[in-house]
Design an enzyme around this catalytic site. Structure first.
Site, PDB file in Angstrom:
ATOM      1  CG  ASP A 260      13.539  -0.314  12.491  1.00 39.46           C
ATOM      2  OD1 ASP A 260      13.425  -0.195  11.256  1.00 39.46           O
ATOM      3  OD2 ASP A 260      13.009  -1.243  13.127  1.00 39.46           O
TER       4      ASP A 260
ATOM      5  CB  THR B  71      -0.987   0.027   1.192  1.00 34.37           C
ATOM      6  OG1 THR B  71      -0.264   0.077   2.414  1.00 34.37           O
ATOM      7  CG2 THR B  71      -1.918  -1.166   1.174  1.00 34.37           C
TER       8      THR B  71
ATOM      9  CD  GLU C   5      21.904   0.787  16.484  1.00 37.86           C
ATOM     10  OE1 GLU C   5      21.156   0.763  17.460  1.00 37.86           O
ATOM     11  OE2 GLU C   5      22.850   1.573  16.354  1.00 37.86           O
TER      12      GLU C   5
ATOM     13  CG  HIS D 270       9.936   1.818  11.960  1.00 36.01           C
ATOM     14  ND1 HIS D 270      10.140   0.451  11.919  1.00 36.01           N
ATOM     15  CD2 HIS D 270       9.645   2.120  13.248  1.00 36.01           C
ATOM     16  CE1 HIS D 270       9.987  -0.046  13.131  1.00 36.01           C
ATOM     17  NE2 HIS D 270       9.688   0.941  13.962  1.00 36.01           N
TER      18      HIS D 270
ATOM     19  CG  ASN E 141      12.596   1.428   6.536  1.00 32.26           C
ATOM     20  OD1 ASN E 141      11.886   0.727   5.827  1.00 32.26           O
ATOM     21  ND2 ASN E 141      12.611   1.305   7.858  1.00 32.26           N
TER      22      ASN E 141
HETATM   23  C1  GAR Z   1       4.031  -0.654   6.620  1.00 33.60           C
HETATM   24  O1  GAR Z   1       3.269  -0.381   7.772  1.00 33.60           O
HETATM   25  C2  GAR Z   1       5.475  -0.314   6.852  1.00 33.60           C
HETATM   26  O2  GAR Z   1       5.661   0.807   7.664  1.00 33.60           O
HETATM   27  C3  GAR Z   1       5.936  -1.558   7.555  1.00 33.60           C
HETATM   28  O3  GAR Z   1       5.323  -2.615   6.869  1.00 33.60           O
HETATM   29  C4  GAR Z   1       4.080  -2.160   6.353  1.00 33.60           C
HETATM   30  C5  GAR Z   1       4.035  -2.471   4.878  1.00 33.60           C
HETATM   31  O4  GAR Z   1       2.763  -2.216   4.368  1.00 33.60           O
HETATM   32  N1  GAR Z   1       7.352  -1.675   7.532  1.00 33.60           N
HETATM   33  C6  GAR Z   1       8.044  -2.256   8.494  1.00 33.60           C
HETATM   34  O5  GAR Z   1       7.538  -2.726   9.490  1.00 33.60           O
HETATM   35  C7  GAR Z   1       9.543  -2.286   8.255  1.00 33.60           C
HETATM   36  N2  GAR Z   1      10.217  -2.658   9.447  1.00 33.60           N
HETATM   37  P1  GAR Z   1       2.520  -2.106   2.816  1.00 33.60           P
HETATM   38  O6  GAR Z   1       3.143  -3.360   2.175  1.00 33.60           O
HETATM   39  O7  GAR Z   1       1.036  -2.096   2.678  1.00 33.60           O
HETATM   40  O8  GAR Z   1       3.175  -0.861   2.342  1.00 33.60           O
END
Ligand code: GAR
Length: 236
Positions: free
Chosen positions: A162, A30, A160, A126, A124
């Site tokens: 995040d 998304t 590191e 997060h 990234n």
């Molecule tokens: C999102 O909430 C993103 O912030 C998270 O995964 C989801 C992906 O959603 N990322 C992490 O947790 C990275 N450590 P999406 O595939 O619908 O974009």
């Protein structure tokens, strides 16, 4: 660096310097969709050249296909070690002349050599207000900690996990009765606003890294952006 391109849709013409993006995904995508939609806007200063997934069944691949963006599936399982996987990613990214890599729900930890190779060209998103709640299950941890405000962060990637210079954050109120899912949905909605904004700031050259922090050179930053939760009672 950026190539000057002329985008022509019917009679409408726009000439913008577009930063070449790659978006790396593992799932539904998304956030990828939010970036695709933003890049479709006239005068958005970036375009997606490549989407890479480490999962062949990632839903985001269909989103990229629909938008006619080239995709690659590079399965980590096909490589004997992390470096070999990372090298395959770099080869694909360099072949596409990518200038900025956006991790968007990419659930593989990247090695130090890859991160240093792409230093300051790798960002990234997060789902927490870093430096709080690194790692997985961020919304569960936020609820357990009883915070009143949660949110999401776009940051440059460092070795590191995040950690790295913060480009932009969005905050949402934690509401009574929130579950991991309801809070996650509210944060995700803001992720979709935040990621394109961060990419735009970078693409327009408004972000520089200084002393380990990202500094914004733009007048977009609101001076009076405040979120208080709970709201003070209205004045009588
Ligand atoms: C999102 O909430 C993103 O912030 C998270 O995964 C989801 C992906 O959603 N990322 C992490 O947790 C990275 N450590 P999406 O595939 O619908 O974009």
């Amino acid at each position: 660096m950026s190539k000057r391109i002329i985008d022509s849709v019917g009679k409408r013409q726009s000439s913008v310097t577009q930063l070449k993006l790659a978006v790396l995904i593992s799932g539904g995508g998304t956030n990828l969709q939010a970036l695709i939609d933003a890049c479709a806007g006239t005068d958005f200063p970036a375009g997606i050249s490549l989407v890479i997934s480490n999962q062949e069944n990632a839903g985001g691949l269909m989103r990229a296909d629909k938008a006619e963006i080239p995709t690659r599936v590079i399965r980590h399982l096909d490589f004997t070690d992390r470096d070999a996987f990372d090298d395959a990613l770099t080869a694909a990214l360099e072949a596409a002349n990518v200038e900025l890599i956006c991790l968007a729900g990419f659930m593989r930890i990247l090695g130090r050599a890859f991160i240093e190779h792409w230093q300051d060209r790798l960002i990234n998103i997060h789902p927490a207000l870093l430096p709080a709640f690194k790692g997985l299950h961020t919304h569960r941890h936020a609820l357990e900690a009883g915070v009143r405000i949660a949110g999401c962060t776009v940051h440059y990637v460092r070795a590191e996990v995040d950690v790295g210079p913060i480009i932009a954050q969005a905050a949402v109120a934690v509401l009574p009765g929130d579950t991991e899912e309801s809070l996650g949905q509210r944060v995700l909605k803001q992720e979709h606003r935040l990621y394109p904004l961060a990419v735009e700031l970078i693409a327009r050259g408004h972000v520089r890294i200084e002393g380990g922090n990202a500094k914004l050179e733009s007048d977009w930053a609101g001076e009076d952006v405040t979120l208080i939760n709970p709201l003070p009672a209205p004045e009588k």
